[in-house]
Design a protein around this motif. Structure first.
Motif, PDB file in Angstrom:
ATOM      1  N   ASN A  23       0.845  -1.127   0.055  1.00 50.58           N
ATOM      2  CA  ASN A  23       0.080   0.156   0.027  1.00 50.58           C
ATOM      3  C   ASN A  23       0.687   1.199   0.049  1.00 50.58           C
ATOM      4  N   ALA A  24       1.765   1.077   0.715  1.00 51.29           N
ATOM      5  CA  ALA A  24       2.886   2.334   0.590  1.00 51.29           C
ATOM      6  C   ALA A  24       4.215   1.964  -0.049  1.00 51.29           C
ATOM      7  N   VAL A  25       4.290   1.503  -1.418  1.00 51.31           N
ATOM      8  CA  VAL A  25       5.343   0.954  -1.694  1.00 51.31           C
ATOM      9  C   VAL A  25       6.544   2.258  -2.264  1.00 51.31           C
ATOM     10  N   ASP A  26       7.791   1.985  -1.891  1.00 48.28           N
ATOM     11  CA  ASP A  26       8.769   2.864  -2.170  1.00 48.28           C
ATOM     12  C   ASP A  26       9.072   2.521  -3.440  1.00 48.28           C
ATOM     13  N   ALA A  27       8.735   3.704  -4.509  1.00 44.79           N
ATOM     14  CA  ALA A  27       8.893   3.320  -5.795  1.00 44.79           C
ATOM     15  C   ALA A  27      10.135   3.799  -6.384  1.00 44.79           C
TER      16      ALA A  27
ATOM     17  N   ASP B  24      23.451  -2.311  -5.704  1.00 43.08           N
ATOM     18  CA  ASP B  24      23.868  -3.050  -4.407  1.00 43.08           C
ATOM     19  C   ASP B  24      22.314  -3.363  -3.950  1.00 43.08           C
ATOM     20  N   GLU B  25      21.179  -2.589  -4.146  1.00 42.91           N
ATOM     21  CA  GLU B  25      19.982  -3.160  -3.834  1.00 42.91           C
ATOM     22  C   GLU B  25      19.744  -4.333  -4.494  1.00 42.91           C
ATOM     23  N   LEU B  26      19.957  -4.310  -5.738  1.00 41.33           N
ATOM     24  CA  LEU B  26      19.647  -5.545  -6.601  1.00 41.33           C
ATOM     25  C   LEU B  26      20.229  -6.927  -6.335  1.00 41.33           C
ATOM     26  N   LYS B  27      21.759  -6.532  -5.917  1.00 44.70           N
ATOM     27  CA  LYS B  27      22.507  -7.681  -5.504  1.00 44.70           C
ATOM     28  C   LYS B  27      22.116  -8.424  -4.158  1.00 44.70           C
ATOM     29  N   THR B  28      21.545  -7.450  -3.259  1.00 47.33           N
ATOM     30  CA  THR B  28      20.985  -7.890  -2.123  1.00 47.33           C
ATOM     31  C   THR B  28      19.573  -8.538  -2.301  1.00 47.33           C
ATOM     32  N   PHE B  29      18.837  -7.881  -3.200  1.00 50.33           N
ATOM     33  CA  PHE B  29      17.485  -8.699  -3.523  1.00 50.33           C
ATOM     34  C   PHE B  29      17.756  -9.922  -4.376  1.00 50.33           C
TER      35      PHE B  29
ATOM     36  N   ILE C 215      14.320 -12.124   5.314  1.00 48.42           N
ATOM     37  CA  ILE C 215      14.257 -10.582   4.675  1.00 48.42           C
ATOM     38  C   ILE C 215      14.512  -9.482   5.512  1.00 48.42           C
ATOM     39  N   GLN C 216      14.018  -9.692   6.918  1.00 45.44           N
ATOM     40  CA  GLN C 216      14.370  -8.755   7.940  1.00 45.44           C
ATOM     41  C   GLN C 216      16.019  -8.907   8.340  1.00 45.44           C
ATOM     42  N   SER C 217      16.543  -9.975   8.211  1.00 48.35           N
ATOM     43  CA  SER C 217      18.042  -9.986   8.552  1.00 48.35           C
ATOM     44  C   SER C 217      18.756  -9.365   7.683  1.00 48.35           C
ATOM     45  N   SER C 218      18.408  -9.334   6.211  1.00 47.59           N
ATOM     46  CA  SER C 218      18.935  -8.557   5.303  1.00 47.59           C
ATOM     47  C   SER C 218      19.275  -7.173   5.426  1.00 47.59           C
ATOM     48  N   ASP C 219      19.970  -6.624   4.296  1.00 42.96           N
ATOM     49  CA  ASP C 219      20.091  -4.765   4.229  1.00 42.96           C
ATOM     50  C   ASP C 219      18.907  -4.490   3.612  1.00 42.96           C
ATOM     51  N   LEU C 220      17.971  -4.945   3.310  1.00 40.93           N
ATOM     52  CA  LEU C 220      16.774  -4.444   2.792  1.00 40.93           C
ATOM     53  C   LEU C 220      15.510  -4.586   3.958  1.00 40.93           C
ATOM     54  N   THR C 221      14.578  -3.599   3.882  1.00 39.71           N
ATOM     55  CA  THR C 221      13.485  -3.568   4.952  1.00 39.71           C
ATOM     56  C   THR C 221      12.544  -4.477   4.213  1.00 39.71           C
TER      57      THR C 221
ATOM     58  N   ILE D  28      10.970  -3.528  -4.284  1.00 43.46           N
ATOM     59  CA  ILE D  28      11.726  -4.026  -5.631  1.00 43.46           C
ATOM     60  C   ILE D  28      11.162  -5.320  -6.215  1.00 43.46           C
ATOM     61  N   SER D  29      10.750  -6.192  -5.783  1.00 44.60           N
ATOM     62  CA  SER D  29      10.181  -7.174  -6.214  1.00 44.60           C
ATOM     63  C   SER D  29       8.877  -6.789  -7.238  1.00 44.60           C
ATOM     64  N   LYS D  30       8.064  -5.778  -6.709  1.00 50.53           N
ATOM     65  CA  LYS D  30       6.995  -5.403  -7.550  1.00 50.53           C
ATOM     66  C   LYS D  30       7.835  -4.655  -8.826  1.00 50.53           C
TER      67      LYS D  30
END
Length: 154
Positions: free
Chosen positions: A24-28, A34-39, A117-123, A130-132
Motif C-alpha cells: 500500500n505504501a510501496v517505495d517506488a 547494491d540493492e539489486l544484489k541484495t535482492f 528478509i528482515q535480517s538482510s540489508d533491505l527492509t 523492488i519485487s514489484k
C-alpha cells in the motif's frame, strides 16, 4: 513436477499475503545495483526455503496416505463451492490431517522468509517494492535474471 508447481503456487499465494500492507505504501525509488544484489541474494535463498517447504508438504501429504494430486483436488473443491470433492469420510480425515501439516509447514516457511528478509540489508517494505518493480519493468526483470545466472561477485 506439476504437483510441485501447484504447491509452489499455494505457497506463493500465501507469501504474497504477507506483503499486502507493505504494498500500500510501496517505495517506488528505482533500486541501485547494491540493492539489486541484495535482492537477488534474498530471492535465491528464499527459493531454497520454498523448495524445502515443497518437499516437506509432499511428505506430509503422503504420510497421511493421500496422493498429492488428490489432496490438491480436494483443496480446490473446498475453495470452490461449485466443485464437489467426492471424498468419503476416511479420505476427508486424511485430507484434514495432511492439510493441518501443510498449513504448519507453510506458516513456518513464511516465518523463515520474513526473518530472512528482515535480517538482510533491505527492509521488508523495500524488498516488496523492488519485487514489484522487477515484475513490472522488463529491463529490471532482465537485469535480475542476468544477476541470478552469474556469480554474485560480478
Amino acid at each position: 513436477m506439476t504437483i510441485l508447481k501447484k504447491l509452489t503456487i499455494l505457497l506463493v499465494l500465501a507469501l504474497v499475503s504477507i506483503g499486502v500492507t507493505a504494498q500500500n505504501a510501496v517505495d517506488a525509488k528505482k533500486p541501485n545495483d547494491d540493492e539489486l544484489k541484495t535482492f537477488v541474494t534474498i530471492v535465491q535463498q528464499l527459493q531454497i526455503i520454498d523448495q524445502q517447504a515443497q518437499k516437506d508438504m509432499v511428505k506430509a501429504i503422503e504420510a497421511e496416505e493421500l496422493d498429492v494430486k488428490r489432496f490438491v483436488a480436494i483443496q480446490r473443491a473446498e475453495a470452490d463451492a461449485k466443485q464437489d470433492a467426492q471424498a468419503g469420510e476416511e479420505e476427508m480425515q486424511k485430507y484434514n490431517a495432511a492439510n493441518k501439516k501443510v498449513a504448519k509447514i507453510r506458516s513456518n516457511a513464511q516465518s523463515k522468509i520474513q526473518q530472512h528478509i528482515q535480517s538482510s540489508d533491505l527492509t521488508f517494505k523495500r524488498y516488496q517494492s523492488i519485487s514489484k518493480q522487477v515484475q513490472n519493468d522488463p529491463n529490471l526483470t532482465q537485469k535480475v535474471k542476468q544477476m541470478m545466472q552469474s556469480p554474485m561477485g560480478k
